[in-house]
Design an enzyme around this catalytic site. Structure first.
Site, PDB file in Angstrom:
ATOM      1  CE  LYS A  44      -4.000   2.299   2.707  1.00  0.00           C
ATOM      2  NZ  LYS A  44      -4.674   1.455   4.166  1.00  0.00           N
ATOM      3  CB  SER A  63      -8.177   3.661   3.060  1.00  0.00           C
ATOM      4  OG  SER A  63      -6.989   3.246   3.777  1.00  0.00           O
ATOM      5  CB  SER A  90      -8.785   0.513   5.482  1.00  0.00           C
ATOM      6  OG  SER A  90      -9.004   1.650   5.077  1.00  0.00           O
TER       7      SER A  90
HETATM    8  N1  GLN Z   1     -12.962   3.519   6.395  1.00  0.00           N
HETATM    9  C1  GLN Z   1     -12.509   4.887   7.289  1.00  0.00           C
HETATM   10  C2  GLN Z   1     -12.351   5.558   6.968  1.00  0.00           C
HETATM   11  O1  GLN Z   1     -12.567   6.599   6.118  1.00  0.00           O
HETATM   12  C3  GLN Z   1     -11.258   3.424   7.510  1.00  0.00           C
HETATM   13  C4  GLN Z   1     -10.046   3.843   7.104  1.00  0.00           C
HETATM   14  C5  GLN Z   1      -8.557   2.827   7.161  1.00  0.00           C
HETATM   15  O2  GLN Z   1      -9.149   2.219   8.476  1.00  0.00           O
HETATM   16  N2  GLN Z   1      -7.733   2.938   7.284  1.00  0.00           N
HETATM   17  O3  GLN Z   1     -11.828   5.973   8.344  1.00  0.00           O
END
Ligand code: GLN
Length: 479
Positions: free
Chosen positions: A79, A154, A178
């Protein structure tokens, strides 16, 4: 060329036995990337030349009879919020455009030492803020199972890379879901380890008290193997647990006989009916395999989402203050320093990142701190206590990973709240600091995959992988 094994462990074994060369493995994956990456857009950067050179070096070591690591020749996608020495690391944000870190994240060094070959940096929602990868400054990643749909987020690029066969395994980061949510939406396995089990050194911070790095894989055993390789104490991360990496692969085949599995009676509503049906079947499968299903209550769970959307933005507003045009990436010149900060941040950050910085700054401001941030921390404590009580009765808990299957592009972008609700089942574990994983378990609406989430207490990875392994067997076996 011998047939390419599907699993990371199979590839490593074949490379070590010289049935296939590391170079052939990389070339095969690079050719799959060139066939389909135009449609999928999993990567911000494919490091083809470096990957070939690394594979050649591994082959040379093997030919010279040197010992190679447990992941020798296994391609892995990283990532793009993890630092890779000399390789552009952008968080899919304009503000970091062109920035090349002067060091490797600890996870990157550990994978390298184990013989894994970094094949590229994957797309994400900018600074890991989102649930669909639509917030990337580089454009969205598409779900390899249906390119009209999102891969989740994400870590959508890392999930799509595995689901598309671009790499057998990848790394993501999980602050509120995410890793697990995109794993569920792409039909693969995703693991968020216990907070502190995997070093965050070199992970560009979103919300430091919640962030954890973990793997995506086709099967539970590969996910356990990658977790073993990246886990263990790191003096460079002050929150790293001072213990060596646990051995986890062996747990995967141990079954669940005698285990107690929690069913949350007051689980927040909102899951699609097919998702709930798969969850019920998962409980049945574990019961058939000798586990006992126990009802547990987690009354504070319904406040988790609200608490998270105060705590995470508050930490983000502080963490992202370092991107000001002075040290990293983008600078927009202006007549004085303050104007330069403003112009750089206005041009460099996307809408969602700006929304979170404003939310977080507001929640932390004098006069509102106690009412918002302070209260959210109290909720966090209550959630941890709820879990503590539940884990007196059970070894692990099952919930859905995501309330919905992969949705269409644009479905939720104009309504941040509906996007935030994607994480309703994944966020509580981050607030508690516990491990959790998503295992593919059948399909839901439109024949799209459903993920079942296995939760376990802190450092309960072994129990988690036992349950994950059993669910995988019940769903048709390891891929
Ligand atoms: N979807 C969640 C957010 O937007 C989690 C994102 C993540 O785990 N980085 O914060």
């Amino acid at each position: 060329m011998a047939t390419l094994p599907h699993s990371a462990s199979g590839i490593a074994a074949a490379v070590a036995a010289r049935e296939i060369s590391a170079r052939e493995v990389i070339d095969e994956h690079l050719s799959r990337i060139s066939e389909r990456e135009g449609d999928i857009h999993a990567f911000n950067l494919v490091t083809a030349d470096a990957a070939r050179a690394h594979a050649d070096a591994i082959d040379a070591d093997i030919a010279a009879g040197k010992s190679v690591g447990p992941l020798a020749g296994v391609p892995i996608a990283i990532k793009d919020n993890m630092c890779t020495h000399g390789i552009e690391t952008t968080c899919s944000s304009k503000i970091l455009e062109g920035w090349k870190p002067p060091y490797n994240a600890t996870v990157v060094s550990r994978l390298h030492a184990a013989g894994a070959v970094n094949i590229g940096k994957t797309n994400l929602d900018e600074f890991a803020m989102g649930s669909s990868t639509e917030n990337s400054a580089n454009g969205p990643t598409r779900n390899p199972l249906d390119i009209s749909r999102v891969p989740g987020g994400s870590s959508g690029g890392s999930a799509a890379a595995v689901a598309a066969g671009f790499s057998p395994v990848s790394l993501g980061s999980d602050t509120g879901g995410s890793i697990r949510q995109p794993a569920a939406l792409c039909g693969i396995v995703g693991v968020k380890p216990t907070y502190g089990l995997v070093s965050r050194y070199g992970l560009i911070a979103y919300a430091s008290s919640l962030d954890q790095i973990g793997p995506f894989a086709h099967n539970v055993a590969d996910a356990a193997l990658i977790t073993e390789v990246i886990a263990g104490h790191d003096p460079m991360d002050s929150t790293s647990i001072p213990q060596p990496a646990p051995s986890l692969v062996a747990s995967v085949g141990q079954g669940v006989a005698g285990m107690r599995i929690g069913r949350v009676v007051d689980l927040p509503e909102g899951a699609e009916p097919e998702v709930t049906a798969r969850l019920n079947e998962a409980f049945e499968a574990l019961k058939d395999a000798g586990a006992t299903i126990v009802d547990v209550k987690l009354p504070s769970l319904s406040y988790a989402l609200t608490a998270y959307y105060l705590i995470a933005p508050a930490e983000a507003s502080s963490n992202l203050a370092r991107f000001d045009g002075v040290r990293y990436g983008l600078r927009v010149n202006a007549p004085d320093t303050n104007a330069m900060y403003g112009a750089t941040r206005a041009a460099g950050f996307g809408d969602e990142v700006k929304r979170r910085i404003m939310l977080g700054t507001y929640a932390l401001s004098a006069g509102y701190y106690d009412a918002y941030y302070g209260k959210a921390l109290k909720v966090r404590k209550l959630i941890a206590q709820d879990f503590e009580n539940a884990y007196k009765q059970v070894d692990a808990i099952l919930t859905p990973t995501s309330p919905v299957v992969a949705f269409k592009f644009g479905d939720k972008v104009d309504d941040p709240m509906s996007m935030y609700l994607c994480d309703i089942y994944t966020i509580p574990t981050n607030l508690a600091g516990h491990p959790a994983m998503s295992v593919p378990f059948g399909t839901g609406a439109h024949d799209l995959p459903v993920g079942i989430q296995v939760l376990a207490p802190a450092l309960g990875e072994s129990a988690m992988f036992r349950v994950g392994g059993e669910l995988e067997r019940a769903a048709g076996g390891a891929k």
